[in-house]
Scaffold this active site. Structure first.
Site, mmCIF file in Angstrom:
data_model
loop_
_atom_site.group_PDB
_atom_site.id
_atom_site.type_symbol
_atom_site.label_atom_id
_atom_site.label_comp_id
_atom_site.label_asym_id
_atom_site.label_seq_id
_atom_site.Cartn_x
_atom_site.Cartn_y
_atom_site.Cartn_z
ATOM 1 N N ARG A 1 0.825 -1.217 0.000
ATOM 2 C CA ARG A 1 0.000 0.000 0.000
ATOM 3 C C ARG A 1 0.861 1.271 0.000
ATOM 4 N NH1 ARG A 1 -5.308 -1.127 3.764
ATOM 5 N NH2 ARG A 1 -6.353 -2.342 2.166
ATOM 6 N N LYS B 1 -19.961 -15.753 2.997
ATOM 7 C CA LYS B 1 -21.386 -15.460 3.118
ATOM 8 C C LYS B 1 -22.026 -14.922 1.841
ATOM 9 C CE LYS B 1 -21.735 -14.134 7.945
ATOM 10 N NZ LYS B 1 -21.836 -12.930 8.756
ATOM 11 N N GLY C 1 -9.051 -8.906 0.600
ATOM 12 C CA GLY C 1 -7.888 -9.320 1.382
ATOM 13 C C GLY C 1 -7.492 -10.773 1.218
ATOM 14 N N GLY D 1 -12.950 -3.429 1.110
ATOM 15 C CA GLY D 1 -14.331 -2.927 1.155
ATOM 16 C C GLY D 1 -14.660 -2.014 -0.013
HETATM 17 P P1 AMP Z 1 -15.146 -13.487 2.697
HETATM 18 O O1 AMP Z 1 -14.600 -12.559 3.717
HETATM 19 O O2 AMP Z 1 -16.627 -13.507 2.591
HETATM 20 O O3 AMP Z 1 -14.444 -13.371 1.347
HETATM 21 O O4 AMP Z 1 -14.819 -14.939 3.242
HETATM 22 C C1 AMP Z 1 -13.524 -15.440 3.371
HETATM 23 C C2 AMP Z 1 -13.569 -16.635 4.289
HETATM 24 O O5 AMP Z 1 -14.400 -17.622 3.738
HETATM 25 C C3 AMP Z 1 -12.222 -17.272 4.513
HETATM 26 O O6 AMP Z 1 -11.847 -17.053 5.832
HETATM 27 C C4 AMP Z 1 -12.488 -18.744 4.244
HETATM 28 O O7 AMP Z 1 -11.929 -19.580 5.240
HETATM 29 C C5 AMP Z 1 -13.992 -18.840 4.287
HETATM 30 N N1 AMP Z 1 -14.495 -19.986 3.531
HETATM 31 C C6 AMP Z 1 -14.390 -20.197 2.215
HETATM 32 N N2 AMP Z 1 -14.922 -21.388 1.894
HETATM 33 C C7 AMP Z 1 -15.380 -21.958 3.027
HETATM 34 C C8 AMP Z 1 -16.033 -23.174 3.346
HETATM 35 N N3 AMP Z 1 -16.310 -24.081 2.400
HETATM 36 N N4 AMP Z 1 -16.400 -23.391 4.635
HETATM 37 C C9 AMP Z 1 -16.106 -22.483 5.569
HETATM 38 N N5 AMP Z 1 -15.481 -21.312 5.345
HETATM 39 C C10 AMP Z 1 -15.114 -21.060 4.086
#
Ligand code: AMP
Length: 398
Positions: free
Chosen positions: A37, A200, A353, A376
């Site tokens: 950065r 999510k 990230g 974000g």
């Molecule tokens: P996000 O911040 O929404 O991009 O989510 C990233 C997180 O999703 C990471 O910490 C991953 O460990 C988690 N993740 C991805 N796939 C899975 C899965 N199949 N089960 C549980 N966590 C997951």
């Protein structure tokens, strides 16, 4: 872009306040572990030094909640800047970001020198978007340059308040971020493929809705896939699911179909009997996730399917890991896609990230066209939203 760019303003022998995002990761000894950065702002800083401006830099770091402390001080950043700029350019570290000592430092500094202000978030007024604090910052300068792309989704005093008092423009980093985004998402070479992963659906729903109007293909991995599978009536064991999103996901699948966009879901998974590194694991097709098991990564057939879907891509946009990639046992899918993306000839933009980290860990950051410095802010753009930090910059005259 309808906003002024740094080269549209006179900055020669001016006091120029540059808002940067130096929210860099530090280890327990205060050493910077990733200076991307800082590096990314050097074109703006070097341009201003060439123009013999007084370069006054403001940033936030961490979450000090208005309490000055050593851990969140920007002093390590000042040292790194000094190292990047070499002995010929003096980098001065201020002990505050506003107030009489800062004003005096600015009066006394020479043109062609750099002054790094102390952490803006040592003042609660920054995050509260206090107009008086914004005015105090504006009083330090003649011109304001916005280069903190990673913070542009936040309505903070230094992001949206300074602009109303002095002429303002985008710096080189901001311009580059917006140009890559524009040519990858809004005006891409086709076929254009989005890879979306992460935990999510609820966090990414607006992104999928927006991309379902713009992409040719969308590959869904990560835990998000299970809400899609459950919505189609498949069992997903103990994998992460958002039951409240089942209808939303149904509608999304309809929307993609209607728009002629191909939505790819995983066809197999690495499943584990526990959610940890020591778990027993096996690979199963998507219809056969055992009731008490967790699906934690995409399997080899999915990797192959996704890699094939990427083969003819001219543009790729990626956000979110394919599995719980922090654990080695569930990282293979994410890294296999890193390989697929880097060996394709597509122009690739990566943001967020975790995705950024996957490319770093694989040692392949230089093999993608662009890694966004914003988490974000990048997501907000993917949603089709406007960033307040950009919206508030001075407009180009037409
Ligand atoms: P996000 O911040 O929404 O991009 O989510 C990233 C997180 O999703 C990471 O910490 C991953 O460990 C988690 N993740 C991805 N796939 C899975 C899965 N199949 N089960 C549980 N966590 C997951």
């Amino acid at each position: 872009m309808d906003k002024l760019f740094i080269q549209d303003l006179t900055v020669h022998k001016k006091r120029v306040l540059v808002r940067t995002d130096y929210n860099v990761p530090l280890d327990e000894n205060g050493n910077i572990t990733d200076d991307a950065r800082i590096r990314a702002t050097m074109p703006t800083i070097n341009y201003l030094l060439d123009e013999e401006a007084k370069v006054i830099i403001a940033s936030h770091l961490g979450r000090p909640n208005g309490k000055p402390n050593d851990k969140d001080s920007l002093k390590p950043v000042a040292k790194r800047l000094q190292r990047f700029l070499g002995e010929k350019v003096k980098v001065i570290m201020a002990d505050n970001c506003v107030g009489p000592t800062v004003k005096k430092l600015i009066e006394e500094m020479r043109y062609g020198e750099v002054l790094l202000l102390e952490n803006l978030r040592f003042h609660l007024a920054e995050e509260k978007n206090d107009p008086a604090f914004a005015k105090e910052l504006a009083d330090l300068c003649d011109v304001f340059i916005q280069d903190a792309f990673g913070n542009c989704h936040r309505k903070h005093a230094s992001m949206t308040g300074v602009n109303s008092h002095v002429p303002s423009a985008a710096g080189f980093l901001l311009k580059k971020e917006l140009e890559y985004f524009e040519k990858s998402v809004n005006n891409p070479m086709r076929p254009v493929v989005a890879i979306l992963g992460g935990a999510k659906v609820s966090d990414k729903i607006k992104i999928i809705e927006n991309l379902a109007k713009k992409m040719d293909k969308i590959l869904i991995g990560g835990a998000m896939a299970f809400t899609f599978l459950k919505a189609q009536g498949f069992g997903v064991g103990r994998s992460l699911v958002e039951d409240s999103m089942l209808d939303v996901v149904d509608n999304l699948m309809d929307l993609s179909r209607k728009n002629g966009i191909k939505l790819y879901l995983p066809v197999d998974f690495v499943v584990a009997d526990e959610f940890n590194e020591r778990a027993q694991t096996k690979i199963v097709p998507y219809q056969e996730i055992p009731e008490k098991w967790f699906a934690l990564d995409i399997g080899p057939a999915t990797t192959k399917l996704f890699a094939e879907a990427l083969q003819d891509a001219k543009t790729i946009v990626w956000n979110g890991p394919m599995g719980a990639f922090e654990f080695d046992a569930f990282s293979r899918g994410t890294y296999a896609l890193v390989d697929a993306v880097t060996s394709s000839h597509a122009s690739t933009i990566v943001g967020g990230g975790d995705t950024d980290m996957a490319f770093h860990k694989a040692g392949k950051t230089h093999e993608v066209s662009f890694i966004s410095t914003g988490g974000g802010a990048f997501l907000k753009l993917l949603e089709g939203g406007e960033l307040p930090g950009i919206a508030s910059l001075s407009k180009k005259k037409t």
